[in-house]
Design an enzyme around this catalytic site. Sequence first.
Site, mmCIF file in Angstrom:
data_model
loop_
_atom_site.group_PDB
_atom_site.id
_atom_site.type_symbol
_atom_site.label_atom_id
_atom_site.label_comp_id
_atom_site.label_asym_id
_atom_site.label_seq_id
_atom_site.Cartn_x
_atom_site.Cartn_y
_atom_site.Cartn_z
ATOM 1 N N ASP A 11 0.867 -1.179 0.000
ATOM 2 C CA ASP A 11 0.000 0.000 0.000
ATOM 3 C C ASP A 11 0.903 1.229 0.000
ATOM 4 O OD1 ASP A 11 -2.313 -1.480 0.062
ATOM 5 O OD2 ASP A 11 -2.592 -1.314 2.228
ATOM 6 N N ASP A 130 -13.478 -3.969 -2.360
ATOM 7 C CA ASP A 130 -13.433 -3.622 -0.940
ATOM 8 C C ASP A 130 -14.836 -3.826 -0.378
ATOM 9 O OD1 ASP A 130 -10.734 -2.956 -0.857
ATOM 10 O OD2 ASP A 130 -11.128 -0.910 -1.525
#
Length: 259
Positions: A11, A130
């Site tokens: 990330d 997500d």
Amino acid sequence: MLSKRIIPCLDVRAGRLTKGVKFEGNVDIGDPVATARRYYEEGADEIVFYDITASHEDRGIFLDVVERVASEIFIPFSVGGGINTVDDMRAVLMAGAEKVSVNSGAVKTPDIISQGAAAFGSQAIVVGMDVKQVEKSATIPSGYEIVIHGGRKYMGMDAIEWAKTCESLGAGELCVNSIDADGTKDGYELTLTRMISDAVTIPVIASGGAGSPEHMYDALTRGGASAALIASIVHYGTYTIPDLKRRISGMGAKMRMVW
């Protein structure tokens, strides 16, 4: 039987490797290029790079960082964040990625999946999902809802139905991330992973919650996933990738021990 994959996830925010819990409280933990190289050298099966604020900030991805990572690793490399058009996909692939991961952009414009598959092949198109657990309803019968913009916006879309739609549009793979489990190291959301892996025929990557080899083994077996995405468990030195592969292989899952 195909080998199961271990995929470290990077990330990236402002060009730096970062990690949070449930998409909050992100802290800087290092250089993504050096970290990617280390995971490649340890035997990772693939690397995933997410520019985690590109969509929210409505900007393009950090292509310079993508290029630097791609120059250091020689395994499949998937890149996501702020990819909203076929031109965005092309730019990422030209920067050295083998796959593009579309998430918010696909939810807003589903045709980008079919357009990308037509231009680059389904094998190059990963749809990132997500997901948050919510109350079951007529709109969300599974109790799992799609959210976008880094977990900031609920879409009123059922995750299982969205997974089926993505496959029908030409996605080659799904990366299913439970925001409720993300960064907790308490284990993957196995019910969600299993529901989606049972609903589609394309590979499913389990994401969010890995804290031990046992968690990963469960995702790859009980959860039906073909790959386990990991972050905290290796970023903080709890395990190395060889450690994980030996442990999971010892439990009975087929792993690629050497790339």
